[in-house]
Write a protein that holds these residues in place. Structure first.
Motif, short mmCIF file in Angstrom:
data_model
loop_
_atom_site.label_atom_id
_atom_site.label_comp_id
_atom_site.label_asym_id
_atom_site.label_seq_id
_atom_site.Cartn_x
_atom_site.Cartn_y
_atom_site.Cartn_z
N LEU A 286 0.83 -1.20 0.00
CA LEU A 286 0.00 0.00 0.00
C LEU A 286 0.87 1.25 0.00
CD1 LEU A 286 -2.72 -1.00 2.62
CD2 LEU A 286 -2.76 -1.35 0.16
N CYS A 287 1.95 1.20 0.77
CA CYS A 287 2.86 2.34 0.87
C CYS A 287 3.61 2.55 -0.45
CB CYS A 287 3.82 2.10 2.02
SG CYS A 287 4.45 3.61 2.79
N VAL A 288 4.14 1.47 -1.02
CA VAL A 288 4.89 1.57 -2.27
C VAL A 288 3.97 1.98 -3.41
CG1 VAL A 288 6.16 0.22 -3.99
CG2 VAL A 288 6.75 0.03 -1.57
N ALA A 289 2.75 1.47 -3.44
CA ALA A 289 1.80 1.88 -4.48
C ALA A 289 1.54 3.38 -4.41
CB ALA A 289 0.49 1.11 -4.33
N THR A 290 1.42 3.89 -3.19
CA THR A 290 1.17 5.32 -3.02
C THR A 290 2.36 6.14 -3.50
OG1 THR A 290 -0.28 4.89 -1.13
CG2 THR A 290 0.55 7.13 -1.39
N VAL A 291 3.57 5.74 -3.10
CA VAL A 291 4.75 6.51 -3.52
C VAL A 291 4.95 6.43 -5.03
CG1 VAL A 291 6.69 4.87 -3.41
CG2 VAL A 291 7.00 7.18 -2.59
N SER A 292 4.48 5.33 -5.64
CA SER A 292 4.67 5.18 -7.09
C SER A 292 3.84 6.19 -7.88
CB SER A 292 4.32 3.75 -7.53
OG SER A 292 2.93 3.52 -7.49
N VAL A 293 2.77 6.73 -7.28
CA VAL A 293 1.96 7.74 -7.97
C VAL A 293 2.22 9.14 -7.43
CG1 VAL A 293 0.16 6.03 -8.44
CG2 VAL A 293 -0.07 7.52 -6.45
N LEU A 294 3.13 9.23 -6.47
CA LEU A 294 3.40 10.50 -5.79
C LEU A 294 4.44 11.31 -6.57
CD1 LEU A 294 2.89 12.29 -3.29
CD2 LEU A 294 4.70 10.98 -2.13
N GLU A 295 3.98 12.32 -7.27
CA GLU A 295 4.88 13.16 -8.07
C GLU A 295 5.82 13.94 -7.17
OE1 GLU A 295 2.60 15.55 -10.73
OE2 GLU A 295 1.38 13.87 -11.41
N GLY A 296 7.11 13.95 -7.55
CA GLY A 296 8.11 14.63 -6.75
C GLY A 296 8.84 13.71 -5.79
N SER A 297 8.45 12.43 -5.77
CA SER A 297 9.07 11.45 -4.86
C SER A 297 10.17 10.69 -5.58
CB SER A 297 8.01 10.47 -4.36
OG SER A 297 7.64 9.57 -5.40
N VAL A 298 10.76 9.71 -4.89
CA VAL A 298 11.82 8.89 -5.48
C VAL A 298 11.32 8.03 -6.64
CG1 VAL A 298 13.31 8.76 -3.45
CG2 VAL A 298 11.48 7.08 -3.74
N SER A 299 10.02 7.93 -6.81
CA SER A 299 9.50 7.12 -7.92
C SER A 299 9.53 7.85 -9.25
CB SER A 299 8.06 6.66 -7.62
OG SER A 299 7.15 7.74 -7.70
N ASP A 300 9.80 9.15 -9.25
CA ASP A 300 9.87 9.91 -10.50
C ASP A 300 10.89 9.27 -11.43
OD1 ASP A 300 8.03 11.70 -9.57
OD2 ASP A 300 9.41 13.38 -9.32
N SER A 329 -6.68 11.47 -4.46
CA SER A 329 -7.06 12.77 -5.01
C SER A 329 -5.90 13.72 -4.76
CB SER A 329 -8.34 13.30 -4.35
OG SER A 329 -8.13 13.53 -2.96
N GLY A 330 -5.79 14.74 -5.58
CA GLY A 330 -4.71 15.70 -5.42
C GLY A 330 -3.39 15.17 -5.94
N ARG A 331 -2.35 16.00 -5.85
CA ARG A 331 -1.04 15.65 -6.37
C ARG A 331 0.04 16.19 -5.44
NH1 ARG A 331 -1.32 17.53 -12.64
NH2 ARG A 331 0.66 16.39 -12.73
N GLY A 332 1.22 15.56 -5.52
CA GLY A 332 2.36 16.03 -4.74
C GLY A 332 2.05 16.14 -3.27
N HIS A 333 2.41 17.29 -2.66
CA HIS A 333 2.17 17.50 -1.23
C HIS A 333 0.69 17.39 -0.88
CE1 HIS A 333 5.99 18.50 0.68
NE2 HIS A 333 6.34 19.15 -0.41
N ASP A 334 -0.19 17.64 -1.85
CA ASP A 334 -1.63 17.65 -1.59
C ASP A 334 -2.28 16.29 -1.87
OD1 ASP A 334 -1.62 20.37 -0.88
OD2 ASP A 334 -1.68 20.95 -3.00
N LEU A 335 -1.49 15.26 -2.14
CA LEU A 335 -2.06 13.94 -2.41
C LEU A 335 -2.84 13.42 -1.20
CD1 LEU A 335 -1.90 11.59 -4.65
CD2 LEU A 335 -0.36 10.50 -3.02
#
Length: 364
Positions: A286-300, A329-335
């Motif tokens: 669940l955590c890795v899936a979230t970071v994978s869609v988190l723009e600006g994170s190490v998944s970029d 919903s939202g992106r980046g810091h606002d995810l």
């Protein structure tokens, strides 16, 4: 002469883990006595766990404790314990989403929840993370149906699906999604994302530590210098996440990422934390899936990000893939993580009593 003490138990495989499931009230209420009982039941500390029912591996030295809940809208309370194989340590700090897969079936088996129709929904309160999970269990003729055609990586054959719908999972042990306040920061000169969705984690790119991200668990476990550096970084991550000194603790967990190569959205290796996981933990997924869609994170630049906000994320791991149904919903810091679900399976293996020396109950 003191006698052996029998405790009712069902041994179950939950997801890619295995262990005893107890009614909480069948164990001592005193924490120290309870921990002695669990250590004795599992046969710890001993590398072979020869004098207990543990499987001599972190994935098979896990315990579920379940009781009817007094909370509104909740059926049962679940407390997970990781029992160390080689040390006299019982850790209830983390949770386990794989063992969680057996909690709904266990609750029905023990009469805590009545089976209803072809599916029975069991609302579980996870005491480790103060969160709720809805387990959707296959039932037929008033009993749990374990047979089915659902396959999960890391488990041979197929079984009935158990759908786990996770709620209240952001900030499971910390202040929120990004407990340090940063999408990306550096520890020991390495880019990391510190994130807490179902479990606090430090996530980094495999290549930044000289790995491909496609290594087998055995290959990773053999590199002790790698683990030494990873542990030093993890200790600093724990401090930054507000967890204090995490020496000897299993959270935050760690994952390294790579670009997918087998049709998934991201490749990852998960650590527990001093050993590579043979497959993948549900909470970690669940955590890795979230970071994978988190723009600006190490998944970029690594993760393939499906369009939209209601997505299925496939994570490649050593045993295959694990899928996460993720709504954001939202992106980046606002995810914002609206909901996250995973498909697991479970199977009842043994029902009966596990016996522990009477001395384990001393002072209970």
């Amino acid at each position: 002469m003191a006698k052996q003490h029998g405790i009712p138990v069902i041994i179950m495989r939950g997801g890619t883990s295995k262990g005893p499931y107890f009614r909480t009230d069948d164990l001592p209420a005193d924490t120290a006595a309870r921990d002695r009982v669990l250590l004795a039941a599992m046969g710890s500390p001993d590398a072979r766990q020869i004098d207990g029912i543990g499987g001599a591996d972190t994935l098979t030295s896990k315990v579920a404790m379940v009781r009817p809940s007094a909370r509104e809208g909740v059926d049962v309370d679940y407390l997970f314990a990781q029992v160390s194989v080689t040390e006299a340590v019982v850790d209830t700090g983390p949770s386990c989403g794989n063992i969680l897969a057996g909690v709904g079936p266990f609750a029905i088996e023990r009469g805590m929840v009545a089976a209803t129709g072809r599916e029975t929904r069991v609302v579980i309160y996870n005491e480790n993370t103060a969160s709720r999970i809805e387990a959707v269990v296959s039932t037929d003729d008033g009993a749990v149906d374990y047979d089915g055609d659902q396959a999960i990586a890391g488990v041979p054959g197929t079984a009935a699906a158990v759908r786990l719908n996770f709620m209240d999972i952001v900030g499971s042990k910390t202040s929120g999604l990004l407990p340090s306040g940063h999408l990306l920061e550096q520890i020991d000169g390495i880019d990391v994302t510190l994130i807490d969705v179902a479990v606090p984690m430090m996530i980094l790119r495999a290549a930044d530590l000289g790995k491909t991200g496609y290594e087998t668990p055995a290959e990773l476990d053999a590199d002790r210098d790698f683990f030494a550096r990873l542990e030093a970084m993890r200790l600093e991550a724990g401090r930054r996440m507000g967890l204090g000194d995490v020496t000897g603790k299993v959270i935050p967990k760690v994952a390294i990422l790579a670009a997918p190569r087998d049709g998934g959205h991201v490749a990852a290796r998960y650590f527990v934390p001093h050993k590579a996981h043979a497959a993948f933990a549900v909470t970690g997924a669940l955590c890795v899936a979230t970071v994978s869609v988190l723009e600006g994170s190490v998944s970029d630049g690594l993760a393939q990000r499906p369009e939209g906000e209601d997505r299925e994320i496939l994570i490649e791991h050593p045993s295959g893939m694990i899928d996460v149904a993720l709504r954001t919903s939202g992106r980046g810091h606002d995810l914002q993580v609206v909901s996250a679900g995973a498909i697991r399976t479970a199977r009842k293996l043994v029902t009966g009593e596990v016996f522990v020396p009477a001395a384990a109950l001393a002072g209970a």
